[in-house]
Motif scaffolding. Structure first.
Motif, PDB file in Angstrom:
ATOM      1  N   THR A 148     -36.500 -46.463  38.795  1.00  0.00           N
ATOM      2  CA  THR A 148     -37.210 -46.484  37.717  1.00  0.00           C
ATOM      3  C   THR A 148     -37.145 -44.999  36.809  1.00  0.00           C
ATOM      4  N   GLN A 149     -37.690 -44.103  37.739  1.00  0.00           N
ATOM      5  CA  GLN A 149     -37.816 -42.847  37.336  1.00  0.00           C
ATOM      6  C   GLN A 149     -36.432 -42.112  36.709  1.00  0.00           C
ATOM      7  N   SER A 150     -35.246 -42.568  37.530  1.00  0.00           N
ATOM      8  CA  SER A 150     -34.075 -42.065  37.085  1.00  0.00           C
ATOM      9  C   SER A 150     -33.634 -42.693  35.560  1.00  0.00           C
ATOM     10  N   VAL A 151     -33.983 -43.790  35.519  1.00  0.00           N
ATOM     11  CA  VAL A 151     -33.606 -44.648  34.134  1.00  0.00           C
ATOM     12  C   VAL A 151     -34.404 -44.115  33.067  1.00  0.00           C
ATOM     13  N   ALA A 152     -35.662 -43.870  33.355  1.00  0.00           N
ATOM     14  CA  ALA A 152     -36.796 -43.425  32.358  1.00  0.00           C
ATOM     15  C   ALA A 152     -36.151 -42.104  31.813  1.00  0.00           C
ATOM     16  N   VAL A 153     -35.928 -41.398  32.826  1.00  0.00           N
ATOM     17  CA  VAL A 153     -35.433 -39.772  32.572  1.00  0.00           C
ATOM     18  C   VAL A 153     -34.146 -39.900  31.728  1.00  0.00           C
ATOM     19  N   SER A 154     -33.296 -40.517  32.144  1.00  0.00           N
ATOM     20  CA  SER A 154     -32.110 -40.867  31.168  1.00  0.00           C
ATOM     21  C   SER A 154     -32.086 -41.398  29.813  1.00  0.00           C
ATOM     22  N   ALA A 155     -33.070 -42.132  29.726  1.00  0.00           N
ATOM     23  CA  ALA A 155     -33.335 -42.977  28.505  1.00  0.00           C
ATOM     24  C   ALA A 155     -34.002 -42.003  27.654  1.00  0.00           C
ATOM     25  N   ALA A 156     -34.950 -41.362  27.974  1.00  0.00           N
ATOM     26  CA  ALA A 156     -35.490 -40.354  27.133  1.00  0.00           C
ATOM     27  C   ALA A 156     -34.686 -39.215  26.632  1.00  0.00           C
ATOM     28  N   GLY A 157     -34.013 -38.803  27.375  1.00  0.00           N
ATOM     29  CA  GLY A 157     -32.748 -37.850  27.021  1.00  0.00           C
ATOM     30  C   GLY A 157     -31.825 -38.208  26.060  1.00  0.00           C
ATOM     31  N   VAL A 158     -31.256 -39.505  26.434  1.00  0.00           N
ATOM     32  CA  VAL A 158     -30.324 -40.247  25.219  1.00  0.00           C
ATOM     33  C   VAL A 158     -31.240 -40.209  23.920  1.00  0.00           C
ATOM     34  N   ALA A 159     -32.311 -40.608  24.134  1.00  0.00           N
ATOM     35  CA  ALA A 159     -32.998 -40.876  22.678  1.00  0.00           C
ATOM     36  C   ALA A 159     -33.461 -39.467  21.915  1.00  0.00           C
ATOM     37  N   ILE A 160     -33.616 -38.635  22.626  1.00  0.00           N
ATOM     38  CA  ILE A 160     -33.703 -37.236  22.029  1.00  0.00           C
ATOM     39  C   ILE A 160     -32.455 -36.672  21.374  1.00  0.00           C
ATOM     40  N   ALA A 161     -31.338 -36.994  22.297  1.00  0.00           N
ATOM     41  CA  ALA A 161     -30.094 -36.554  21.890  1.00  0.00           C
ATOM     42  C   ALA A 161     -29.669 -37.161  20.586  1.00  0.00           C
ATOM     43  N   ALA A 162     -29.873 -38.610  20.452  1.00  0.00           N
ATOM     44  CA  ALA A 162     -29.598 -39.273  19.477  1.00  0.00           C
ATOM     45  C   ALA A 162     -30.526 -39.123  18.176  1.00  0.00           C
ATOM     46  N   ILE A 163     -31.660 -38.633  18.413  1.00  0.00           N
ATOM     47  CA  ILE A 163     -32.486 -38.149  17.235  1.00  0.00           C
ATOM     48  C   ILE A 163     -31.820 -36.978  16.590  1.00  0.00           C
ATOM     49  N   GLY A 164     -31.456 -35.995  17.563  1.00  0.00           N
ATOM     50  CA  GLY A 164     -30.845 -34.886  16.847  1.00  0.00           C
ATOM     51  C   GLY A 164     -30.119 -35.027  15.703  1.00  0.00           C
ATOM     52  N   ALA A 165     -29.000 -36.167  16.014  1.00  0.00           N
ATOM     53  CA  ALA A 165     -28.049 -36.261  15.101  1.00  0.00           C
ATOM     54  C   ALA A 165     -28.490 -36.687  13.775  1.00  0.00           C
ATOM     55  N   ALA A 166     -29.868 -36.770  13.255  1.00  0.00           N
ATOM     56  CA  ALA A 166     -30.199 -37.049  12.024  1.00  0.00           C
ATOM     57  C   ALA A 166     -29.990 -35.540  11.173  1.00  0.00           C
ATOM     58  N   TYR A 167     -29.877 -34.577  11.829  1.00  0.00           N
ATOM     59  CA  TYR A 167     -29.673 -33.282  11.106  1.00  0.00           C
ATOM     60  C   TYR A 167     -28.638 -33.306  10.279  1.00  0.00           C
ATOM     61  N   VAL A 168     -27.563 -33.946  10.959  1.00  0.00           N
ATOM     62  CA  VAL A 168     -26.119 -33.669  10.541  1.00  0.00           C
ATOM     63  C   VAL A 168     -26.034 -34.157   9.114  1.00  0.00           C
ATOM     64  N   PRO A 169     -26.555 -35.366   8.600  1.00  0.00           N
ATOM     65  CA  PRO A 169     -26.383 -35.847   7.115  1.00  0.00           C
ATOM     66  C   PRO A 169     -26.828 -34.924   6.139  1.00  0.00           C
ATOM     67  N   LEU A 170     -27.900 -33.882   6.530  1.00  0.00           N
ATOM     68  CA  LEU A 170     -28.512 -33.017   5.826  1.00  0.00           C
ATOM     69  C   LEU A 170     -27.474 -31.766   5.232  1.00  0.00           C
ATOM     70  N   GLY A 171     -26.103 -31.787   5.766  1.00  0.00           N
ATOM     71  CA  GLY A 171     -25.174 -30.941   5.368  1.00  0.00           C
ATOM     72  C   GLY A 171     -24.522 -31.585   4.083  1.00  0.00           C
ATOM     73  N   ARG A 172     -24.544 -32.716   4.032  1.00  0.00           N
ATOM     74  CA  ARG A 172     -23.822 -33.542   2.814  1.00  0.00           C
ATOM     75  C   ARG A 172     -24.730 -34.000   1.657  1.00  0.00           C
ATOM     76  N   THR A 173     -26.143 -34.016   1.858  1.00  0.00           N
ATOM     77  CA  THR A 173     -26.905 -34.259   0.983  1.00  0.00           C
ATOM     78  C   THR A 173     -27.585 -33.438   0.023  1.00  0.00           C
ATOM     79  N   TYR A 174     -27.989 -33.860  -1.051  1.00  0.00           N
ATOM     80  CA  TYR A 174     -28.548 -33.143  -2.125  1.00  0.00           C
ATOM     81  C   TYR A 174     -29.827 -32.290  -1.500  1.00  0.00           C
TER      82      TYR A 174
END
Length: 287
Positions: A148-174
């Motif tokens: 359970t701990q291993s899955v929780a740690v992995s899921a939290a890391g995946v979530a944070i990594a995916a959240i970071g991708a929201a910075y990428v579109p700002l390079g192309r928006t006004y």
């Protein structure tokens, strides 16, 4: 009295606390939390790494949206490198694999998406990363301790990594590149509030200080960028200052934070976790 009969000792007898006493004790702990000693140590490397990653993100995004995606992917790889160890995953390889897939795949998918909505393929990347995470758990041959701990740690890391991708579109928006520059200034300067950890009187004011420094830094930076403006920059700065500070403080209670690897990982996480609020606020206040 019978010699074999036990004699009661009222001094050493356990006292049954009433519910009111237990409630009062909980309230006292809530109002006066006891921090572990590790959370009261100064982390200069953590502060510097936060500032460096924020500035790197701003410079890369200003140059080209693909370079901005590369900066976020680099942050995702750092997260994959250190997150499992920082949070004590029992399956470090599997956790790193899943986080790395999300950390690299999400920003690349956003960079390759040619039209709005730029984030539409991120859920697919997250699904692939989660599938890899569970597949690895099924293939483990070590008895899967602390599953359970291993899955929780992995899921939290995946979530944070995916959240970071929201910075990428700002390079192309006004106004997006200008927003990232303002946010980077706020992130870099608000991290200074973390240096108050060893001072007992300063600790309760660290989060307000991070918010205030972020507000001022964002507001001043916004004044130099007409697209953003002072008030919008102040709002962005306060939000990212608090979010990043809370992430770092939460991770500063973990033993591996004493090492350079742990501090660099925590710095990357504190920047990546601010991406979605920044993206939403950017669309609302800039356009």
């Amino acid at each position: 009295m019978d010699a074999t009969e036990p004699v009661s000792d009222p001094v050493n007898e356990p006292v049954n606390e009433s519910r009111a006493a237990r409630r009062a004790a909980r309230e006292d702990r809530r109002r006066n939390p006891i921090l572990p000693p590790i959370a009261t140590e100064r982390r200069v490397t953590l502060v510097l790494a936060t500032a460096v990653f924020a500035v790197l993100l701003a410079v890369a995004t200003a140059a080209d949206h693909a370079l901005g995606a590369a900066a976020i992917a680099w942050g995702g790889l750092v997260l994959a490198w250190g997150w499992p160890e920082l949070l004590g995953s029992s399956s470090k390889f599997g956790s790193s694999l899943a986080i790395g897939l999300a950390g690299v795949g999400a920003p690349v998918a956003v960079a390759l998406t040619s039209s709005e909505p730029f984030l539409r393929h991120v859920p697919v990347v997250v699904a692939v990363a989660m599938l890899a995470m569970f597949l690895h758990q099924l293939l483990r041959r070590d008895g899967r301790p602390r599953l359970t701990q291993s899955v929780a740690v992995s899921a939290a890391g995946v979530a944070i990594a995916a959240i970071g991708a929201a910075y990428v579109p700002l390079g192309r928006t006004y106004g997006g590149r200008e927003v990232v520059a303002v946010v980077a200034a706020a992130l870099a300067l608000s991290a200074i509030a973390d240096l108050g950890a060893p001072i007992a009187r300063a600790r309760p004011w660290m989060m307000p200080a991070a918010a205030a420094i972020g507000l001022v830094a964002g507001g001043v930076a916004g004044l130099f960028v007409n697209v953003v403006g002072g008030p919008s920059g102040a709002l962005l700065g306060a939000v990212v200052g608090v979010l990043a500070h809370v992430m770092r403080r939460a991770l500063c209670t973990l033993s591996p934070i004493r090492g350079m690897r742990g501090q660099i990982t925590a710095a990357a996480a504190s920047v990546l976790v601010t991406a979605v609020p920044v993206y939403l606020l950017s669309r609302l206040i800039v356009g």
